[in-house]
Design a protein around this motif. Sequence first.
Motif, PDB file in Angstrom:
ATOM      1  N   GLY A   1       6.585   0.842  -8.982  1.00  0.00           N
ATOM      2  CA  GLY A   1       7.722   0.539  -9.849  1.00  0.00           C
ATOM      3  C   GLY A   1       9.072   0.964  -9.306  1.00  0.00           C
ATOM      4  O   GLY A   1      10.098   0.607  -9.883  1.00  0.00           O
ATOM      5  N   LEU A   2       9.096   1.725  -8.218  1.00  0.00           N
ATOM      6  CA  LEU A   2      10.370   2.133  -7.628  1.00  0.00           C
ATOM      7  C   LEU A   2      10.833   1.096  -6.615  1.00  0.00           C
ATOM      8  O   LEU A   2      10.051   0.631  -5.785  1.00  0.00           O
ATOM      9  CB  LEU A   2      10.246   3.485  -6.907  1.00  0.00           C
ATOM     10  N   LYS A   3      12.104   0.716  -6.672  1.00  0.00           N
ATOM     11  CA  LYS A   3      12.693  -0.166  -5.670  1.00  0.00           C
ATOM     12  C   LYS A   3      13.232   0.731  -4.555  1.00  0.00           C
ATOM     13  O   LYS A   3      14.000   1.653  -4.812  1.00  0.00           O
ATOM     14  CB  LYS A   3      13.825  -0.980  -6.285  1.00  0.00           C
ATOM     15  N   LEU A   4      12.797   0.467  -3.338  1.00  0.00           N
ATOM     16  CA  LEU A   4      13.211   1.277  -2.185  1.00  0.00           C
ATOM     17  C   LEU A   4      14.238   0.500  -1.371  1.00  0.00           C
ATOM     18  O   LEU A   4      13.979  -0.618  -0.928  1.00  0.00           O
ATOM     19  CB  LEU A   4      12.001   1.635  -1.324  1.00  0.00           C
ATOM     20  N   GLN A   5      15.408   1.094  -1.192  1.00  0.00           N
ATOM     21  CA  GLN A   5      16.514   0.447  -0.503  1.00  0.00           C
ATOM     22  C   GLN A   5      16.827   1.165   0.811  1.00  0.00           C
ATOM     23  O   GLN A   5      16.681   2.393   0.910  1.00  0.00           O
ATOM     24  CB  GLN A   5      17.778   0.476  -1.367  1.00  0.00           C
TER      25      GLN A   5
ATOM     26  N   PRO B   1       7.467  11.596  -5.287  1.00  0.00           N
ATOM     27  CA  PRO B   1       7.609  12.063  -3.905  1.00  0.00           C
ATOM     28  C   PRO B   1       8.731  11.319  -3.167  1.00  0.00           C
ATOM     29  O   PRO B   1       8.494  10.537  -2.255  1.00  0.00           O
ATOM     30  CB  PRO B   1       6.237  11.748  -3.299  1.00  0.00           C
ATOM     31  N   VAL B   2       9.985  11.534  -3.609  1.00  0.00           N
ATOM     32  CA  VAL B   2      11.135  10.906  -2.954  1.00  0.00           C
ATOM     33  C   VAL B   2      12.071  11.970  -2.423  1.00  0.00           C
ATOM     34  O   VAL B   2      12.157  13.071  -2.966  1.00  0.00           O
ATOM     35  CB  VAL B   2      11.892   9.946  -3.903  1.00  0.00           C
ATOM     36  N   ASP B   3      12.771  11.629  -1.355  1.00  0.00           N
ATOM     37  CA  ASP B   3      13.716  12.560  -0.745  1.00  0.00           C
ATOM     38  C   ASP B   3      15.150  12.060  -0.833  1.00  0.00           C
ATOM     39  O   ASP B   3      16.071  12.761  -0.468  1.00  0.00           O
ATOM     40  CB  ASP B   3      13.337  12.806   0.716  1.00  0.00           C
ATOM     41  N   ALA B   4      15.354  10.830  -1.314  1.00  0.00           N
ATOM     42  CA  ALA B   4      16.702  10.289  -1.484  1.00  0.00           C
ATOM     43  C   ALA B   4      16.695   9.320  -2.659  1.00  0.00           C
ATOM     44  O   ALA B   4      15.706   8.627  -2.894  1.00  0.00           O
ATOM     45  CB  ALA B   4      17.165   9.588  -0.222  1.00  0.00           C
TER      46      ALA B   4
ATOM     47  N   GLN C   1       0.862  -1.184   0.000  1.00  0.00           N
ATOM     48  CA  GLN C   1       0.000   0.000   0.000  1.00  0.00           C
ATOM     49  C   GLN C   1       0.894   1.228   0.000  1.00  0.00           C
ATOM     50  O   GLN C   1       1.621   1.472   0.966  1.00  0.00           O
ATOM     51  CB  GLN C   1      -0.914   0.011   1.235  1.00  0.00           C
ATOM     52  N   LYS C   2       0.885   1.973  -1.088  1.00  0.00           N
ATOM     53  CA  LYS C   2       1.746   3.151  -1.208  1.00  0.00           C
ATOM     54  C   LYS C   2       1.138   4.132  -2.200  1.00  0.00           C
ATOM     55  O   LYS C   2       0.230   3.792  -2.943  1.00  0.00           O
ATOM     56  CB  LYS C   2       3.149   2.748  -1.637  1.00  0.00           C
ATOM     57  N   ASP C   3       1.680   5.324  -2.203  1.00  0.00           N
ATOM     58  CA  ASP C   3       1.268   6.329  -3.169  1.00  0.00           C
ATOM     59  C   ASP C   3       1.485   5.780  -4.575  1.00  0.00           C
ATOM     60  O   ASP C   3       2.532   5.184  -4.851  1.00  0.00           O
ATOM     61  CB  ASP C   3       2.102   7.605  -2.968  1.00  0.00           C
ATOM     62  N   PRO C   4       0.534   5.955  -5.462  1.00  0.00           N
ATOM     63  CA  PRO C   4       0.673   5.432  -6.828  1.00  0.00           C
ATOM     64  C   PRO C   4       1.934   5.913  -7.555  1.00  0.00           C
ATOM     65  O   PRO C   4       2.455   5.210  -8.412  1.00  0.00           O
ATOM     66  CB  PRO C   4      -0.589   5.938  -7.539  1.00  0.00           C
TER      67      PRO C   4
END
Length: 90
Positions: A21-25, A73-76, A14-17
């Motif tokens: 497709g983004l891989k979060l590390q 909406p990413v900060d890094a 469950q995340k912002d649309p």
Amino acid sequence: MFLGRVVGTVWATQKDPQLEGLKLQVVQRVNRKLELQEDFTIAADSVGAGSGELVLCSAGSSARMTEITSGKPVDAVIMAIVDEVDISDS
């Protein structure tokens, strides 16, 4: 920008649309001797980094300047996998 080591992955069904497709590390910062520090961040991976790899990250508004993070909406962001670091001791 900062150097860090990929120490994990974040899964979120469950995340912002816009994050689809983004891989979060999970990236743990390293010091000049490449030793792990206490600080860590969650970064969108734009280069396919794997666990244990040394990476170059960008944070803040610069994190939204890669091809895959533009307008997201990413900060890094992980923007490079580091092959070598040469730091003078002087």
